[in-house]
Scaffold this active site. Sequence first.
Site, PDB file in Angstrom:
ATOM      1  N   GLY A 157      -8.135 -13.755  18.381  1.00 26.82           N
ATOM      2  CA  GLY A 157      -7.270 -12.614  18.101  1.00 26.82           C
ATOM      3  C   GLY A 157      -6.744 -11.839  19.282  1.00 26.82           C
ATOM      4  CD  GLU A 175     -13.477 -19.002  14.513  1.00 27.08           C
ATOM      5  OE1 GLU A 175     -12.481 -18.442  14.026  1.00 27.08           O
ATOM      6  OE2 GLU A 175     -14.482 -19.291  13.855  1.00 27.08           O
ATOM      7  N   GLY A 209      -6.954 -18.809  20.040  1.00 31.48           N
ATOM      8  CA  GLY A 209      -5.726 -19.604  19.951  1.00 31.48           C
ATOM      9  C   GLY A 209      -4.671 -19.075  20.897  1.00 31.48           C
ATOM     10  NE  ARG A 235       4.239 -15.611  17.112  1.00 29.11           N
ATOM     11  CZ  ARG A 235       4.465 -14.489  17.788  1.00 29.11           C
ATOM     12  NH1 ARG A 235       5.477 -14.411  18.626  1.00 29.11           N
ATOM     13  NH2 ARG A 235       3.687 -13.461  17.641  1.00 29.11           N
ATOM     14  CB  CYS A 243      22.663 -21.948   6.602  1.00 24.13           C
ATOM     15  SG  CYS A 243      23.841 -22.955   7.476  1.00 24.13           S
ATOM     16  CD  GLU A 244      17.712 -19.113   4.764  1.00 22.43           C
ATOM     17  OE1 GLU A 244      17.746 -17.950   4.301  1.00 22.43           O
ATOM     18  OE2 GLU A 244      17.596 -20.124   4.075  1.00 22.43           O
ATOM     19  CE1 TYR A 276      -1.461 -19.463  15.160  1.00 21.74           C
ATOM     20  CE2 TYR A 276      -1.336 -17.946  17.009  1.00 21.74           C
ATOM     21  CZ  TYR A 276      -2.074 -18.626  16.073  1.00 21.74           C
ATOM     22  OH  TYR A 276      -3.447 -18.477  16.052  1.00 21.74           O
TER      23      TYR A 276
END
Length: 394
Positions: free
Chosen positions: A239, A277, A279, A316, A346-347, A375
Amino acid sequence: MSRKLFIYDGSDLTFSSLKLKDQVESYQNPVWIYKKEVITERIDWIQSWKGLGRLHYAIKANFHPEILKIMKDKNCGIDAVSLGEMKQAIKYGFVPQDIIFSGVAKSEAELTWAVENEIYQINVENQSELKKLIKITEKLNKKVNLGLRVNPEVDAGTHPGIATALKDSKFGLGFSDAIEALGMIQGQKNLILKSISFHIGSQIMNVNVFEKAIQTVKPFYAEARKNHPQLDRLDLGGGLGIDYHDADSDVDHSRWKQLEAIYTKELKDFGAFLLLEVGRFLVARSCVLISRVEVIKKTPSKNFLMLDAGMSLLMRPSLYEAFHQVLPLEKKSGAVESYTVVGPICESSDVLVSDFQFPMIEEGDLVAICDVGAYGASMSSNYNLREPALEIFI
Ligand SMILES: Cc1ncc(COP(=O)(O)O)c(C=O)c1O
Protein backbone atom coordinates in the site's frame (compact mmCIF):
# COMPACT_ATOMS: atom_id res chain seq x y z
CA MET A 1 18.34 15.52 -1.27
CA SER A 2 16.77 15.12 -4.65
CA ARG A 3 17.19 12.52 -7.35
CA LYS A 4 14.62 13.30 -10.03
CA LEU A 5 13.75 10.53 -12.45
CA PHE A 6 12.71 12.90 -15.25
CA ILE A 7 15.19 15.58 -16.28
CA TYR A 8 15.59 17.51 -19.52
CA ASP A 9 19.09 17.23 -20.93
CA GLY A 10 18.96 20.34 -23.10
CA SER A 11 15.68 19.80 -24.92
CA ASP A 12 15.68 15.97 -24.56
CA LEU A 13 13.70 14.20 -21.86
CA THR A 14 15.69 11.67 -19.85
CA PHE A 15 14.14 8.99 -17.67
CA SER A 16 16.52 7.67 -15.01
CA SER A 17 19.43 8.85 -17.23
CA LEU A 18 17.99 7.26 -20.40
CA LYS A 19 17.52 9.65 -23.29
CA LEU A 20 14.03 8.53 -24.27
CA LYS A 21 14.23 9.78 -27.85
CA ASP A 22 17.06 7.30 -28.55
CA GLN A 23 15.16 4.41 -26.95
CA VAL A 24 11.96 4.72 -28.90
CA GLU A 25 13.25 5.34 -32.43
CA SER A 26 12.83 1.76 -33.59
CA TYR A 27 9.44 1.04 -32.02
CA GLN A 28 5.93 1.72 -33.11
CA ASN A 29 3.89 3.80 -30.69
CA PRO A 30 2.51 3.49 -28.14
CA VAL A 31 5.27 1.59 -26.33
CA TRP A 32 5.98 0.90 -22.65
CA ILE A 33 9.63 1.47 -21.72
CA TYR A 34 10.84 -0.05 -18.46
CA LYS A 35 14.08 0.51 -16.60
CA LYS A 36 14.88 -2.55 -14.50
CA GLU A 37 17.30 -0.77 -12.17
CA VAL A 38 14.48 1.36 -10.79
CA ILE A 39 12.84 -1.82 -9.53
CA THR A 40 15.94 -3.54 -8.14
CA GLU A 41 16.90 -0.42 -6.21
CA ARG A 42 13.52 -0.35 -4.48
CA ILE A 43 13.61 -4.04 -3.66
CA ASP A 44 17.01 -3.45 -2.06
CA TRP A 45 15.64 -0.61 0.07
CA ILE A 46 12.90 -2.79 1.47
CA GLN A 47 14.98 -5.92 1.87
CA SER A 48 17.58 -4.00 3.85
CA TRP A 49 15.02 -3.66 6.67
CA LYS A 50 16.46 -5.95 9.35
CA GLY A 51 13.06 -6.91 10.77
CA LEU A 52 11.66 -8.18 7.47
CA GLY A 53 10.79 -11.85 7.17
CA ARG A 54 10.04 -11.90 3.43
CA LEU A 55 9.01 -9.43 0.76
CA HIS A 56 6.16 -10.77 -1.39
CA TYR A 57 5.56 -8.94 -4.65
CA ALA A 58 1.88 -8.16 -5.37
CA ILE A 59 1.84 -9.54 -8.89
CA LYS A 60 -1.40 -7.73 -9.78
CA ALA A 61 0.63 -4.53 -10.10
CA ASN A 62 2.43 -5.96 -13.13
CA PHE A 63 2.74 -9.60 -14.17
CA HIS A 64 5.26 -9.19 -17.00
CA PRO A 65 7.78 -12.10 -17.11
CA GLU A 66 10.75 -9.71 -16.98
CA ILE A 67 9.45 -8.25 -13.74
CA LEU A 68 8.82 -11.70 -12.30
CA LYS A 69 12.39 -12.62 -13.23
CA ILE A 70 13.67 -9.67 -11.22
CA MET A 71 11.52 -10.63 -8.23
CA LYS A 72 12.70 -14.23 -8.44
CA ASP A 73 16.37 -13.21 -8.68
CA LYS A 74 15.87 -11.05 -5.60
CA ASN A 75 14.31 -13.94 -3.71
CA CYS A 76 10.93 -12.27 -3.30
CA GLY A 77 7.78 -14.28 -2.75
CA ILE A 78 4.53 -13.55 -4.58
CA ASP A 79 1.18 -12.23 -3.43
CA ALA A 80 -1.49 -13.40 -5.89
CA VAL A 81 -5.24 -12.82 -6.08
CA SER A 82 -6.32 -15.37 -8.69
CA LEU A 83 -5.47 -18.78 -10.07
CA GLY A 84 -4.18 -17.01 -13.19
CA GLU A 85 -1.70 -15.00 -11.12
CA MET A 86 -0.55 -18.09 -9.21
CA LYS A 87 -0.01 -19.97 -12.47
CA GLN A 88 1.87 -17.03 -13.97
CA ALA A 89 4.21 -17.07 -10.95
CA ILE A 90 4.80 -20.82 -11.30
CA LYS A 91 5.36 -20.46 -15.05
CA TYR A 92 8.16 -17.98 -14.39
CA GLY A 93 10.05 -19.96 -11.80
CA PHE A 94 8.33 -19.54 -8.46
CA VAL A 95 7.32 -22.58 -6.40
CA PRO A 96 4.01 -22.92 -4.53
CA GLN A 97 5.80 -22.25 -1.23
CA ASP A 98 6.58 -18.74 -2.54
CA ILE A 99 2.90 -17.85 -2.91
CA ILE A 100 0.45 -16.06 -0.65
CA PHE A 101 -3.07 -16.24 -2.08
CA SER A 102 -5.24 -13.22 -1.22
CA GLY A 103 -8.56 -12.11 -2.73
CA VAL A 104 -12.15 -11.62 -1.64
CA ALA A 105 -14.11 -14.18 -3.64
CA LYS A 106 -11.91 -17.19 -4.19
CA SER A 107 -13.60 -19.98 -6.12
CA GLU A 108 -13.62 -23.65 -5.16
CA ALA A 109 -11.33 -24.39 -8.13
CA GLU A 110 -8.83 -21.74 -7.02
CA LEU A 111 -8.82 -22.92 -3.41
CA THR A 112 -8.50 -26.55 -4.50
CA TRP A 113 -5.45 -25.71 -6.60
CA ALA A 114 -3.90 -23.81 -3.69
CA VAL A 115 -4.49 -26.68 -1.23
CA GLU A 116 -3.35 -29.38 -3.66
CA ASN A 117 -0.16 -27.48 -4.40
CA GLU A 118 0.54 -26.68 -0.74
CA ILE A 119 1.12 -22.97 -1.23
CA TYR A 120 2.72 -20.91 1.52
CA GLN A 121 -0.44 -19.28 2.84
CA ILE A 122 -4.05 -18.61 1.90
CA ASN A 123 -5.28 -15.30 3.28
CA VAL A 124 -8.89 -16.00 4.21
CA GLU A 125 -11.18 -12.99 3.84
CA ASN A 126 -14.59 -14.35 4.87
CA GLN A 127 -16.33 -17.27 6.49
CA SER A 128 -17.68 -18.75 3.23
CA GLU A 129 -14.11 -19.26 2.17
CA LEU A 130 -13.39 -21.08 5.42
CA LYS A 131 -16.35 -23.39 4.83
CA LYS A 132 -15.08 -24.17 1.34
CA LEU A 133 -11.62 -24.88 2.73
CA ILE A 134 -12.97 -27.26 5.38
CA LYS A 135 -14.62 -29.32 2.62
CA ILE A 136 -11.67 -29.18 0.22
CA THR A 137 -9.03 -30.15 2.79
CA GLU A 138 -11.20 -32.99 4.03
CA LYS A 139 -11.74 -34.30 0.51
CA LEU A 140 -8.05 -34.05 -0.38
CA ASN A 141 -6.92 -35.07 3.11
CA LYS A 142 -4.47 -32.19 3.17
CA LYS A 143 -3.59 -29.50 5.65
CA VAL A 144 -3.42 -25.83 4.67
CA ASN A 145 -1.66 -22.79 6.15
CA LEU A 146 -4.02 -19.89 6.62
CA GLY A 147 -3.68 -16.19 7.13
CA LEU A 148 -6.74 -14.46 8.52
CA ARG A 149 -7.16 -11.12 6.77
CA VAL A 150 -8.64 -8.74 9.27
CA ASN A 151 -10.02 -5.31 8.57
CA PRO A 152 -8.54 -2.87 11.09
CA GLU A 153 -11.00 -0.20 9.93
CA VAL A 154 -8.51 2.61 9.45
CA ASP A 155 -9.15 5.24 6.85
CA ALA A 156 -5.97 5.27 4.80
CA GLY A 157 -6.90 8.63 3.29
CA THR A 158 -6.64 7.26 -0.22
CA HIS A 159 -9.12 7.33 -3.14
CA PRO A 160 -12.25 5.24 -2.29
CA GLY A 161 -11.50 3.08 -5.34
CA ILE A 162 -8.30 1.83 -3.71
CA ALA A 163 -9.26 1.94 -0.01
CA THR A 164 -9.71 -1.53 1.48
CA ALA A 165 -10.09 -1.03 5.22
CA LEU A 166 -13.12 1.22 5.57
CA LYS A 167 -15.91 -0.01 7.84
CA ASP A 168 -18.08 -1.24 4.97
CA SER A 169 -15.28 -2.67 2.88
CA LYS A 170 -15.71 -5.94 0.99
CA PHE A 171 -12.15 -6.84 2.02
CA GLY A 172 -11.15 -8.74 5.12
CA LEU A 173 -12.99 -9.68 8.30
CA GLY A 174 -14.12 -7.15 10.89
CA PHE A 175 -12.85 -8.12 14.34
CA SER A 176 -16.10 -9.71 15.54
CA ASP A 177 -16.30 -11.86 12.38
CA ALA A 178 -12.61 -12.62 12.73
CA ILE A 179 -13.20 -13.93 16.25
CA GLU A 180 -15.90 -16.25 14.90
CA ALA A 181 -13.52 -17.35 12.18
CA LEU A 182 -10.89 -18.19 14.81
CA GLY A 183 -13.44 -20.47 16.46
CA MET A 184 -14.20 -22.17 13.14
CA ILE A 185 -10.53 -22.81 12.49
CA GLN A 186 -9.85 -24.09 16.00
CA GLY A 187 -12.00 -27.16 15.58
CA GLN A 188 -10.45 -28.19 12.27
CA LYS A 189 -7.44 -30.48 12.11
CA ASN A 190 -6.62 -29.50 8.51
CA LEU A 191 -6.74 -25.74 8.97
CA ILE A 192 -3.61 -24.24 10.50
CA LEU A 193 -3.71 -20.60 11.43
CA LYS A 194 -0.22 -19.32 10.57
CA SER A 195 -0.77 -15.62 10.00
CA ILE A 196 -2.83 -12.59 10.82
CA SER A 197 -2.88 -10.40 7.74
CA PHE A 198 -4.10 -6.98 6.80
CA HIS A 199 -3.86 -4.66 3.81
CA ILE A 200 -5.44 -1.25 4.32
CA GLY A 201 -5.39 0.13 0.79
CA SER A 202 -3.13 1.32 -1.97
CA GLN A 203 -1.35 4.59 -2.82
CA ILE A 204 -1.11 5.52 0.88
CA MET A 205 0.88 8.73 1.39
CA ASN A 206 0.34 9.23 5.11
CA VAL A 207 2.50 6.53 6.67
CA ASN A 208 1.01 7.15 10.13
CA VAL A 209 -2.06 5.13 9.17
CA PHE A 210 0.14 2.03 8.97
CA GLU A 211 1.08 2.62 12.61
CA LYS A 212 -2.57 2.90 13.56
CA ALA A 213 -3.37 -0.34 11.75
CA ILE A 214 -0.53 -2.24 13.43
CA GLN A 215 -1.56 -0.97 16.85
CA THR A 216 -5.10 -2.18 16.18
CA VAL A 217 -4.07 -5.60 14.92
CA LYS A 218 -1.41 -6.45 17.53
CA PRO A 219 -3.83 -7.17 20.41
CA PHE A 220 -5.93 -9.34 18.10
CA TYR A 221 -2.83 -11.30 17.12
CA ALA A 222 -1.95 -11.83 20.81
CA GLU A 223 -5.50 -13.00 21.53
CA ALA A 224 -5.53 -15.35 18.54
CA ARG A 225 -2.24 -16.95 19.55
CA LYS A 226 -3.74 -18.21 22.81
CA ASN A 227 -5.66 -20.94 20.98
CA HIS A 228 -3.56 -21.12 17.83
CA PRO A 229 0.01 -21.83 18.90
CA GLN A 230 1.21 -22.26 15.31
CA LEU A 231 0.41 -18.64 14.57
CA ASP A 232 3.81 -17.06 13.99
CA ARG A 233 3.47 -14.74 10.96
CA LEU A 234 2.18 -11.19 10.70
CA ASP A 235 1.38 -10.12 7.15
CA LEU A 236 1.51 -6.32 6.90
CA GLY A 237 0.14 -6.08 3.34
CA GLY A 238 1.32 -3.41 0.92
CA GLY A 239 0.00 0.00 0.00
CA LEU A 240 2.88 2.45 0.23
CA GLY A 241 2.28 5.28 -2.22
CA ILE A 242 4.37 7.48 -4.48
CA ASP A 243 3.94 11.12 -5.44
CA TYR A 244 2.71 11.01 -9.04
CA HIS A 245 3.32 14.78 -9.37
CA ASP A 246 7.03 14.52 -8.62
CA ALA A 247 9.14 11.48 -9.48
CA ASP A 248 12.03 11.74 -7.05
CA SER A 249 13.84 8.61 -5.89
CA ASP A 250 15.21 10.24 -2.76
CA VAL A 251 11.78 11.37 -1.65
CA ASP A 252 10.45 7.83 -2.25
CA HIS A 253 13.35 6.41 -0.28
CA SER A 254 12.71 8.66 2.67
CA ARG A 255 9.00 7.74 2.66
CA TRP A 256 9.99 4.07 2.84
CA LYS A 257 12.44 4.88 5.67
CA GLN A 258 9.62 6.57 7.60
CA LEU A 259 7.52 3.46 7.22
CA GLU A 260 10.44 1.21 8.14
CA ALA A 261 10.90 3.22 11.34
CA ILE A 262 7.23 2.69 12.20
CA TYR A 263 7.48 -1.05 11.54
CA THR A 264 10.63 -1.25 13.65
CA LYS A 265 9.15 0.74 16.52
CA GLU A 266 5.94 -1.26 16.60
CA LEU A 267 7.28 -4.73 15.84
CA LYS A 268 10.88 -4.96 17.00
CA ASP A 269 10.21 -7.38 19.83
CA PHE A 270 6.96 -8.76 18.50
CA GLY A 271 8.39 -12.15 17.68
CA ALA A 272 6.40 -12.87 14.50
CA PHE A 273 7.85 -13.54 11.02
CA LEU A 274 6.98 -10.34 9.18
CA LEU A 275 5.62 -10.43 5.65
CA LEU A 276 5.07 -7.57 3.22
CA GLU A 277 2.94 -7.63 0.04
CA VAL A 278 4.22 -4.67 -1.95
CA GLY A 279 3.17 -3.81 -5.48
CA ARG A 280 3.06 -0.19 -6.60
CA PHE A 281 6.05 1.07 -4.63
CA LEU A 282 8.35 -1.46 -6.30
CA VAL A 283 7.30 -1.06 -9.93
CA ALA A 284 5.32 2.15 -10.56
CA ARG A 285 8.35 4.34 -11.20
CA SER A 286 10.02 1.83 -13.52
CA CYS A 287 8.00 2.57 -16.64
CA VAL A 288 6.91 5.29 -19.05
CA LEU A 289 4.32 4.92 -21.76
CA ILE A 290 5.44 6.68 -24.92
CA SER A 291 2.61 8.03 -27.03
CA ARG A 292 2.21 10.26 -30.06
CA VAL A 293 0.13 13.43 -30.31
CA GLU A 294 -2.28 12.53 -33.09
CA VAL A 295 -4.55 15.56 -33.03
CA ILE A 296 -4.58 19.00 -31.47
CA LYS A 297 -8.07 20.41 -31.32
CA LYS A 298 -8.81 23.87 -30.01
CA THR A 299 -12.35 24.86 -29.06
CA PRO A 300 -13.40 28.25 -27.64
CA SER A 301 -13.33 26.83 -24.10
CA LYS A 302 -10.74 24.04 -24.21
CA ASN A 303 -7.62 22.82 -25.92
CA PHE A 304 -7.42 19.07 -26.50
CA LEU A 305 -4.27 17.07 -26.96
CA MET A 306 -5.33 13.73 -28.41
CA LEU A 307 -2.87 10.87 -28.00
CA ASP A 308 -2.63 7.43 -29.55
CA ALA A 309 -2.65 5.93 -26.00
CA GLY A 310 -5.78 6.08 -23.89
CA MET A 311 -7.82 4.31 -21.28
CA SER A 312 -7.53 0.92 -22.96
CA LEU A 313 -3.80 0.98 -22.18
CA LEU A 314 -3.78 3.08 -19.03
CA MET A 315 -7.03 2.79 -17.16
CA ARG A 316 -6.08 4.44 -13.87
CA PRO A 317 -7.09 8.03 -14.73
CA SER A 318 -10.56 7.01 -15.97
CA LEU A 319 -11.02 4.45 -13.21
CA TYR A 320 -10.12 6.57 -10.20
CA GLU A 321 -9.04 9.98 -11.38
CA ALA A 322 -5.39 9.02 -11.00
CA PHE A 323 -2.85 11.58 -12.11
CA HIS A 324 0.16 10.92 -14.36
CA GLN A 325 2.57 13.54 -15.60
CA VAL A 326 2.72 13.85 -19.40
CA LEU A 327 6.07 15.19 -20.62
CA PRO A 328 7.12 15.92 -24.22
CA LEU A 329 10.18 13.95 -25.31
CA GLU A 330 11.48 17.11 -26.92
CA LYS A 331 10.95 20.39 -25.14
CA LYS A 332 10.35 23.10 -27.70
CA SER A 333 10.55 26.78 -27.04
CA GLY A 334 7.38 28.81 -27.32
CA ALA A 335 4.45 29.88 -25.21
CA VAL A 336 3.15 27.49 -22.55
CA GLU A 337 -0.43 26.44 -23.12
CA SER A 338 -2.95 24.45 -21.14
CA TYR A 339 -4.41 21.25 -22.64
CA THR A 340 -6.78 18.51 -21.64
CA VAL A 341 -5.01 15.32 -22.64
CA VAL A 342 -7.29 12.60 -23.97
CA GLY A 343 -6.91 9.22 -25.60
CA PRO A 344 -8.31 7.81 -28.84
CA ILE A 345 -10.96 5.58 -27.23
CA CYS A 346 -14.63 6.19 -28.05
CA GLU A 347 -15.57 7.12 -24.48
CA SER A 348 -15.88 10.64 -23.06
CA SER A 349 -14.18 9.43 -19.89
CA ASP A 350 -11.00 8.65 -21.83
CA VAL A 351 -9.28 11.64 -20.22
CA LEU A 352 -5.70 11.31 -19.07
CA VAL A 353 -5.32 14.69 -17.42
CA SER A 354 -7.24 17.96 -17.51
CA ASP A 355 -5.71 21.40 -17.89
CA PHE A 356 -2.08 20.31 -18.02
CA GLN A 357 0.52 22.92 -18.96
CA PHE A 358 2.69 22.16 -21.98
CA PRO A 359 5.49 24.04 -23.62
CA MET A 360 5.01 24.43 -27.37
CA ILE A 361 3.67 21.11 -28.66
CA GLU A 362 2.60 19.94 -32.12
CA GLU A 363 0.85 17.07 -33.84
CA GLY A 364 3.30 14.21 -34.34
CA ASP A 365 5.30 14.98 -31.19
CA LEU A 366 6.02 12.18 -28.72
CA VAL A 367 5.18 12.38 -25.02
CA ALA A 368 6.04 10.22 -22.03
CA ILE A 369 3.25 9.31 -19.65
CA CYS A 370 5.16 8.87 -16.40
CA ASP A 371 5.14 6.35 -13.53
CA VAL A 372 2.96 3.76 -15.25
CA GLY A 373 4.75 0.56 -14.14
CA ALA A 374 2.09 -0.40 -11.59
CA TYR A 375 -1.51 -1.07 -12.56
CA GLY A 376 -0.70 0.12 -16.07
CA ALA A 377 -0.08 -2.72 -18.51
CA SER A 378 -1.63 -5.23 -16.08
CA MET A 379 -4.98 -3.43 -16.28
CA SER A 380 -4.93 -2.74 -20.00
CA SER A 381 -7.40 -4.21 -22.46
CA ASN A 382 -7.91 -4.32 -26.19
CA TYR A 383 -11.13 -2.26 -26.00
CA ASN A 384 -12.01 -0.75 -29.38
CA LEU A 385 -9.84 -3.61 -30.70
CA ARG A 386 -6.75 -1.51 -30.52
CA GLU A 387 -3.41 -3.24 -30.96
CA PRO A 388 -1.58 -4.12 -27.74
CA ALA A 389 1.49 -2.00 -27.00
CA LEU A 390 4.96 -3.50 -26.83
CA GLU A 391 6.74 -3.63 -23.47
CA ILE A 392 10.48 -3.00 -23.69
CA PHE A 393 12.87 -3.63 -20.79
CA ILE A 394 16.16 -1.81 -20.45
C1 LIG B 1 -4.14 -8.05 -0.67
C2 LIG B 1 -3.26 -7.07 -1.33
N1 LIG B 1 -1.96 -7.06 -1.01
C3 LIG B 1 -1.10 -6.19 -1.59
C4 LIG B 1 -1.53 -5.28 -2.52
C5 LIG B 1 -0.52 -4.34 -3.14
O1 LIG B 1 -0.80 -3.03 -2.91
P1 LIG B 1 0.20 -1.90 -3.43
O2 LIG B 1 0.37 -2.09 -4.87
O3 LIG B 1 -0.49 -0.64 -3.09
O4 LIG B 1 1.48 -2.09 -2.66
C6 LIG B 1 -2.87 -5.26 -2.88
C7 LIG B 1 -3.36 -4.25 -3.85
O5 LIG B 1 -4.30 -3.56 -3.66
C8 LIG B 1 -3.76 -6.18 -2.28
O6 LIG B 1 -5.06 -6.20 -2.59
